[in-house]
Design a protein around this motif. Structure first.
Motif, mmCIF file in Angstrom:
data_model
loop_
_atom_site.group_PDB
_atom_site.id
_atom_site.type_symbol
_atom_site.label_atom_id
_atom_site.label_comp_id
_atom_site.label_asym_id
_atom_site.label_seq_id
_atom_site.Cartn_x
_atom_site.Cartn_y
_atom_site.Cartn_z
ATOM 1 N N ARG A 99 -1.640 -6.189 -2.501
ATOM 2 C CA ARG A 99 -0.628 -6.961 -2.462
ATOM 3 C C ARG A 99 0.895 -6.411 -2.113
ATOM 4 N NH1 ARG A 99 -2.064 -10.262 -7.948
ATOM 5 N NH2 ARG A 99 -2.049 -8.002 -8.487
ATOM 6 N N VAL A 100 1.684 -7.071 -1.499
ATOM 7 C CA VAL A 100 2.843 -6.477 -1.109
ATOM 8 C C VAL A 100 3.760 -7.032 -2.205
ATOM 9 C CG1 VAL A 100 5.044 -6.444 0.254
ATOM 10 C CG2 VAL A 100 2.545 -5.999 1.086
ATOM 11 N N SER A 101 4.532 -6.231 -2.987
ATOM 12 C CA SER A 101 5.177 -7.136 -4.064
ATOM 13 C C SER A 101 6.447 -7.667 -3.529
ATOM 14 C CB SER A 101 5.679 -5.856 -5.334
ATOM 15 O OG SER A 101 6.412 -4.987 -4.665
ATOM 16 N N LYS A 102 7.214 -8.315 -4.500
ATOM 17 C CA LYS A 102 8.390 -9.140 -4.049
ATOM 18 C C LYS A 102 9.559 -7.989 -3.697
ATOM 19 C CE LYS A 102 11.573 -12.378 -5.718
ATOM 20 N NZ LYS A 102 12.054 -13.611 -7.044
ATOM 21 N N GLU A 104 9.032 -4.936 -2.808
ATOM 22 C CA GLU A 104 8.681 -4.095 -1.739
ATOM 23 C C GLU A 104 9.117 -5.075 -0.453
ATOM 24 O OE1 GLU A 104 4.678 -1.443 -2.559
ATOM 25 O OE2 GLU A 104 4.416 -3.428 -2.261
ATOM 26 N N ARG A 105 8.764 -6.193 -0.632
ATOM 27 C CA ARG A 105 9.360 -7.058 0.651
ATOM 28 C C ARG A 105 10.770 -7.121 0.932
ATOM 29 N NH1 ARG A 105 8.132 -7.562 5.471
ATOM 30 N NH2 ARG A 105 9.343 -9.440 6.518
ATOM 31 N N GLY A 106 11.597 -7.170 -0.186
ATOM 32 C CA GLY A 106 13.015 -7.106 -0.406
ATOM 33 C C GLY A 106 13.466 -5.695 0.243
ATOM 34 N N ARG A 107 12.768 -4.781 0.200
ATOM 35 C CA ARG A 107 13.345 -3.455 0.723
ATOM 36 C C ARG A 107 12.758 -3.227 2.021
ATOM 37 N NH1 ARG A 107 11.299 0.505 -1.761
ATOM 38 N NH2 ARG A 107 9.752 -0.743 -3.407
ATOM 39 N N TYR A 108 11.783 -3.924 2.536
ATOM 40 C CA TYR A 108 11.330 -3.493 3.763
ATOM 41 C C TYR A 108 11.963 -3.315 4.940
ATOM 42 C CZ TYR A 108 7.261 -3.750 7.257
ATOM 43 O OH TYR A 108 6.442 -3.499 8.275
ATOM 44 N N SER A 125 6.467 2.777 -2.812
ATOM 45 C CA SER A 125 6.221 2.669 -4.121
ATOM 46 C C SER A 125 5.226 3.954 -4.855
ATOM 47 C CB SER A 125 5.256 1.313 -4.490
ATOM 48 O OG SER A 125 6.246 0.122 -4.127
ATOM 49 N N ALA A 126 5.437 4.230 -6.218
ATOM 50 C CA ALA A 126 4.965 5.492 -6.715
ATOM 51 C C ALA A 126 3.436 5.567 -6.497
ATOM 52 C CB ALA A 126 5.075 5.657 -8.099
ATOM 53 N N ASP A 127 2.626 4.115 -6.291
ATOM 54 C CA ASP A 127 1.230 4.305 -5.975
ATOM 55 C C ASP A 127 0.842 4.629 -4.698
ATOM 56 O OD1 ASP A 127 2.390 1.749 -5.518
ATOM 57 O OD2 ASP A 127 0.040 1.196 -5.334
ATOM 58 N N LEU A 128 1.609 4.584 -3.898
ATOM 59 C CA LEU A 128 1.376 5.051 -2.265
ATOM 60 C C LEU A 128 1.715 6.406 -2.065
ATOM 61 C CD1 LEU A 128 3.129 1.877 -0.770
ATOM 62 C CD2 LEU A 128 0.667 1.990 -1.626
ATOM 63 N N THR A 129 2.094 7.370 -2.989
ATOM 64 C CA THR A 129 2.533 8.711 -2.603
ATOM 65 C C THR A 129 1.332 9.485 -2.071
ATOM 66 O OG1 THR A 129 4.015 8.688 -4.464
ATOM 67 C CG2 THR A 129 3.230 11.035 -3.616
ATOM 68 N N LEU A 156 -8.475 -3.592 2.867
ATOM 69 C CA LEU A 156 -7.900 -2.559 4.162
ATOM 70 C C LEU A 156 -6.723 -3.049 4.991
ATOM 71 C CD1 LEU A 156 -8.318 -0.284 5.931
ATOM 72 C CD2 LEU A 156 -9.783 -1.443 7.133
ATOM 73 N N LYS A 157 -6.609 -4.412 4.761
ATOM 74 C CA LYS A 157 -5.286 -5.077 5.421
ATOM 75 C C LYS A 157 -4.089 -4.691 4.493
ATOM 76 C CE LYS A 157 -2.864 -7.807 8.209
ATOM 77 N NZ LYS A 157 -1.508 -7.996 7.320
ATOM 78 N N GLY A 158 -4.249 -4.927 3.237
ATOM 79 C CA GLY A 158 -3.247 -4.530 2.221
ATOM 80 C C GLY A 158 -2.874 -3.112 2.335
ATOM 81 N N PHE A 159 -3.854 -2.080 2.689
ATOM 82 C CA PHE A 159 -3.604 -0.722 2.958
ATOM 83 C C PHE A 159 -2.520 -0.780 4.103
ATOM 84 C CE2 PHE A 159 -4.580 3.157 5.290
ATOM 85 C CZ PHE A 159 -4.442 4.095 4.473
ATOM 86 N N PHE A 160 -2.920 -1.384 5.165
ATOM 87 C CA PHE A 160 -2.003 -1.259 6.480
ATOM 88 C C PHE A 160 -0.594 -1.735 6.024
ATOM 89 C CE2 PHE A 160 -6.102 -1.941 8.761
ATOM 90 C CZ PHE A 160 -6.311 -0.426 9.064
ATOM 91 N N ASP A 161 -0.412 -3.127 5.272
ATOM 92 C CA ASP A 161 0.735 -3.781 5.059
ATOM 93 C C ASP A 161 1.669 -3.059 4.110
ATOM 94 O OD1 ASP A 161 0.085 -5.976 6.431
ATOM 95 O OD2 ASP A 161 -0.696 -6.944 4.465
ATOM 96 N N ARG A 162 1.021 -2.053 3.302
ATOM 97 C CA ARG A 162 1.557 -1.293 2.190
ATOM 98 C C ARG A 162 2.064 0.142 2.435
ATOM 99 N NH1 ARG A 162 0.223 -0.842 -3.297
ATOM 100 N NH2 ARG A 162 2.352 -0.903 -3.541
ATOM 101 N N CYS A 163 1.180 0.762 3.573
ATOM 102 C CA CYS A 163 1.349 2.099 3.731
ATOM 103 C C CYS A 163 1.978 2.412 5.114
ATOM 104 C CB CYS A 163 -0.057 2.644 3.740
ATOM 105 S SG CYS A 163 -0.732 2.910 2.087
#
Length: 265
Positions: A99-102, A104-108, A125-129, A156-163
């Protein structure tokens, strides 16, 4: 290999193809057709002396207990036997947060009227390092997943969205005016990726999937492929009608997957 000859009667097609080849640094016609068909036309035979760092991403909740897990193991075994370095990343085993956090979306999209001091590109975000670091270091990306409702699993869609973030997977032309965007309108950021592998399973038959559309493959090959190396090739494999498949058909598919990643990819 050499470029395939075109008949003189196909002059319009030839001129069109030449334009695309020129835009794509005169890549071979076989690579172009491989990209346009999303892997239905196989990639050129690779140089057996080439060695890659491969990021293998697996998305299935049952992990190694599933057929998808067995497929991922065959991919990993084939790549290793071919001399490639494999980095395995299981989205479920690592408890990846899709899930993209609020925040993360605000900084996108960088600075806004309300937040003018944000950096041009978002800080991951730190968990994506780890996954983002591997995306930047790898020479090849392989995705193994089940196709559900004619698309990729949500994780997997979330992996694309966040990474696949701005500043990571692509850069924006209005922010980087010196960079040349592709036909997608974005400037590629992962040109280190020269090979793309997709192995997926379908509950539906091939004809039904053709009519409904393989939205997962379409998204990967149309949205993300332009962000990779201009001559990135696709190795696509799919097992259809999984629910009614036989043990022999599944075993044959697993064997083909192993041989493809050992000899072709």
């Amino acid at each position: 290999f050499t470029e395939l000859p075109l008949a003189k009667s196909a002059l319009p097609i030839k001129n069109f193809t030449k334009g695309i080849l020129k835009q794509r640094n005169y890549m071979s016609l076989q690579v172009l057709l491989n990209q346009l068909t999303k892997g239905w036309i196989p990639p050129p035979v690779r140089d057996t002396n080439e060695r890659y760092r491969v990021l293998l991403v697996h998305a299935h909740p049952l992990g190694e207990k599933s057929l998808s897990g067995a497929i991922a193991n065959q991919v990993r075994r084939g790549l290793s036997d071919a001399g490639h370095e494999v980095v395995f990343y299981s989205l479920y085993d690592t408890r990846f947060e899709p899930r993209v956090s609020k925040d993360e979306r605000g900084r996108y999209l960088g600075p806004t009227k309300d937040s003018p001091n944000l950096p041009r590109y978002p800080t991951p975000s730190a968990d994506l390092t780890k996954p983002i670091s591997e995306l930047k270091k790898c020479n090849a990306l392989v995705l193994v997943y089940p196709t559900w409702w004619f698309n990729v699993p949500a994780i997997l869609k979330g992996f694309f969205d966040r990474c696949f973030l701005p500043g990571v997977a692509f850069k924006l032309p209005h922010v980087e005016p010196d960079l040349k965007p592709t036909s997608s309108g974005l400037c590629p950021g992962l040109t280190n990726i020269k090979r793309l592998g997709i192995v997926t399973t379908f509950g539906a038959s091939r004809p039904i999937t053709f009519l409904a559309g393989d939205n997962g493959t379409n998204m990967i090959c149309r949205a993300f492929l332009p962000l990779f190396s201009p001559d990135c090739t696709i190795l696509w494999q799919g097992l259809f009608s999984l629910d009614t498949s036989t043990q022999d058909s599944r075993a044959n598919f697993l064997d083909n997957v192993y041989k493809s990643y050992r000899d072709v990819f």
